[in-house]
Design a protein around this motif. Structure first.
Motif, PDB file in Angstrom:
ATOM      1  N   ARG A  48     -13.629  17.316   2.033  1.00 36.59           N
ATOM      2  CA  ARG A  48     -12.623  18.356   2.263  1.00 36.59           C
ATOM      3  C   ARG A  48     -11.203  17.782   2.190  1.00 36.59           C
ATOM      4  O   ARG A  48     -10.291  18.410   1.651  1.00 36.59           O
ATOM      5  CB  ARG A  48     -12.851  19.030   3.609  1.00 36.59           C
ATOM      6  CG  ARG A  48     -11.860  20.151   3.826  1.00 36.59           C
ATOM      7  CD  ARG A  48     -12.224  20.995   4.991  1.00 36.59           C
ATOM      8  NE  ARG A  48     -11.268  22.097   5.077  1.00 36.59           N
ATOM      9  CZ  ARG A  48     -11.418  23.106   5.866  1.00 36.59           C
ATOM     10  NH1 ARG A  48     -12.488  23.190   6.629  1.00 36.59           N
ATOM     11  NH2 ARG A  48     -10.510  24.048   5.916  1.00 36.59           N
ATOM     12  N   ALA A  49     -11.014  16.583   2.726  1.00 34.41           N
ATOM     13  CA  ALA A  49      -9.689  15.953   2.669  1.00 34.41           C
ATOM     14  C   ALA A  49      -9.279  15.713   1.219  1.00 34.41           C
ATOM     15  O   ALA A  49      -8.116  15.928   0.854  1.00 34.41           O
ATOM     16  CB  ALA A  49      -9.691  14.640   3.447  1.00 34.41           C
ATOM     17  N   ILE A  50     -10.231  15.296   0.392  1.00 34.63           N
ATOM     18  CA  ILE A  50      -9.936  15.051  -1.024  1.00 34.63           C
ATOM     19  C   ILE A  50      -9.620  16.372  -1.718  1.00 34.63           C
ATOM     20  O   ILE A  50      -8.637  16.480  -2.460  1.00 34.63           O
ATOM     21  CB  ILE A  50     -11.133  14.352  -1.728  1.00 34.63           C
ATOM     22  CG1 ILE A  50     -11.540  13.068  -0.990  1.00 34.63           C
ATOM     23  CG2 ILE A  50     -10.824  14.091  -3.188  1.00 34.63           C
ATOM     24  CD1 ILE A  50     -10.461  12.050  -0.823  1.00 34.63           C
ATOM     25  N   SER A  51     -10.436  17.366  -1.452  1.00 33.48           N
ATOM     26  CA  SER A  51     -10.225  18.684  -2.048  1.00 33.48           C
ATOM     27  C   SER A  51      -8.873  19.269  -1.643  1.00 33.48           C
ATOM     28  O   SER A  51      -8.142  19.810  -2.481  1.00 33.48           O
ATOM     29  CB  SER A  51     -11.360  19.622  -1.626  1.00 33.48           C
ATOM     30  OG  SER A  51     -11.168  20.905  -2.157  1.00 33.48           O
ATOM     31  N   ASP A  52      -8.531  19.148  -0.359  1.00 33.74           N
ATOM     32  CA  ASP A  52      -7.237  19.646   0.121  1.00 33.74           C
ATOM     33  C   ASP A  52      -6.072  18.910  -0.546  1.00 33.74           C
ATOM     34  O   ASP A  52      -5.062  19.523  -0.903  1.00 33.74           O
ATOM     35  CB  ASP A  52      -7.134  19.517   1.640  1.00 33.74           C
ATOM     36  CG  ASP A  52      -7.981  20.551   2.379  1.00 33.74           C
ATOM     37  OD1 ASP A  52      -8.529  21.467   1.737  1.00 33.74           O
ATOM     38  OD2 ASP A  52      -8.097  20.421   3.620  1.00 33.74           O
ATOM     39  N   ALA A  53      -6.204  17.604  -0.720  1.00 31.81           N
ATOM     40  CA  ALA A  53      -5.146  16.831  -1.377  1.00 31.81           C
ATOM     41  C   ALA A  53      -4.982  17.281  -2.821  1.00 31.81           C
ATOM     42  O   ALA A  53      -3.860  17.427  -3.314  1.00 31.81           O
ATOM     43  CB  ALA A  53      -5.465  15.340  -1.316  1.00 31.81           C
ATOM     44  N   GLU A  54      -6.083  17.509  -3.513  1.00 32.90           N
ATOM     45  CA  GLU A  54      -6.011  17.938  -4.911  1.00 32.90           C
ATOM     46  C   GLU A  54      -5.418  19.338  -5.048  1.00 32.90           C
ATOM     47  O   GLU A  54      -4.893  19.688  -6.092  1.00 32.90           O
ATOM     48  CB  GLU A  54      -7.386  17.866  -5.563  1.00 32.90           C
ATOM     49  CG  GLU A  54      -7.846  16.443  -5.802  1.00 32.90           C
ATOM     50  CD  GLU A  54      -9.146  16.352  -6.581  1.00 32.90           C
ATOM     51  OE1 GLU A  54      -9.768  17.396  -6.891  1.00 32.90           O
ATOM     52  OE2 GLU A  54      -9.549  15.212  -6.887  1.00 32.90           O
ATOM     53  N   LYS A  55      -5.479  20.116  -3.979  1.00 29.08           N
ATOM     54  CA  LYS A  55      -4.852  21.442  -3.976  1.00 29.08           C
ATOM     55  C   LYS A  55      -3.387  21.359  -3.559  1.00 29.08           C
ATOM     56  O   LYS A  55      -2.661  22.341  -3.636  1.00 29.08           O
ATOM     57  CB  LYS A  55      -5.600  22.377  -3.015  1.00 29.08           C
ATOM     58  CG  LYS A  55      -6.990  22.736  -3.483  1.00 29.08           C
ATOM     59  CD  LYS A  55      -7.711  23.552  -2.431  1.00 29.08           C
ATOM     60  CE  LYS A  55      -9.152  23.786  -2.845  1.00 29.08           C
ATOM     61  NZ  LYS A  55      -9.944  24.346  -1.724  1.00 29.08           N
ATOM     62  N   GLY A  56      -2.970  20.193  -3.093  1.00 28.03           N
ATOM     63  CA  GLY A  56      -1.585  20.009  -2.665  1.00 28.03           C
ATOM     64  C   GLY A  56      -1.272  20.633  -1.325  1.00 28.03           C
ATOM     65  O   GLY A  56      -0.139  21.030  -1.078  1.00 28.03           O
TER      66      GLY A  56
END
Length: 113
Positions: A49-57
């Protein structure tokens, strides 16, 4: 009552746009390296989730996650030079303008021994 962080709820447009661009760039770099979100999360020691959130900015994502992603992807060198004082022309100009502004008046040499 918990105070809400207005920066996370509604960041300035330029900040929001830059985070989204950074996230998209990170995602592109990950895909080009044929890494899954799970691969990157495992290497970084964080959740998907942290990676996904980062990729969403997402502004609420920790700067440590962004920095870790750049490191895992091998594109960390630019991050290290962020806010480098030697590249801060405005800061240097301000520092120089204050330099010498408190000059003490010399009393001359005193020969009284």
């Amino acid at each position: 009552m918990v105070a809400k962080n207005k920066l996370l709820e509604a960041p300035p447009y330029a900040v929001e746009r830059a985070l989204k661009r950074l996230g998209a760039n990170i995602r592109t770099a990950r895909i080009r390296r044929r890494l899954t979100i799970q691969d990157v999360a495992q290497k970084l020691g964080t959740g998907v989730r942290a990676i996904s959130d980062a990729e969403k900015g997402k502004p609420s994502t920790s700067v440590a996650v962004y920095a870790g992603l750049l490191w895992v992807l091998g594109i960390f060198s630019d991050f290290e030079s962020l806010a480098d004082p030697s590249r801060d022309l405005e800061g240097q100009t301000l520092a120089l303008s204050r330099e010498g502004s408190r000059v003490r008046r010399g009393g001359g040499l005193d020969n009284d021994f």
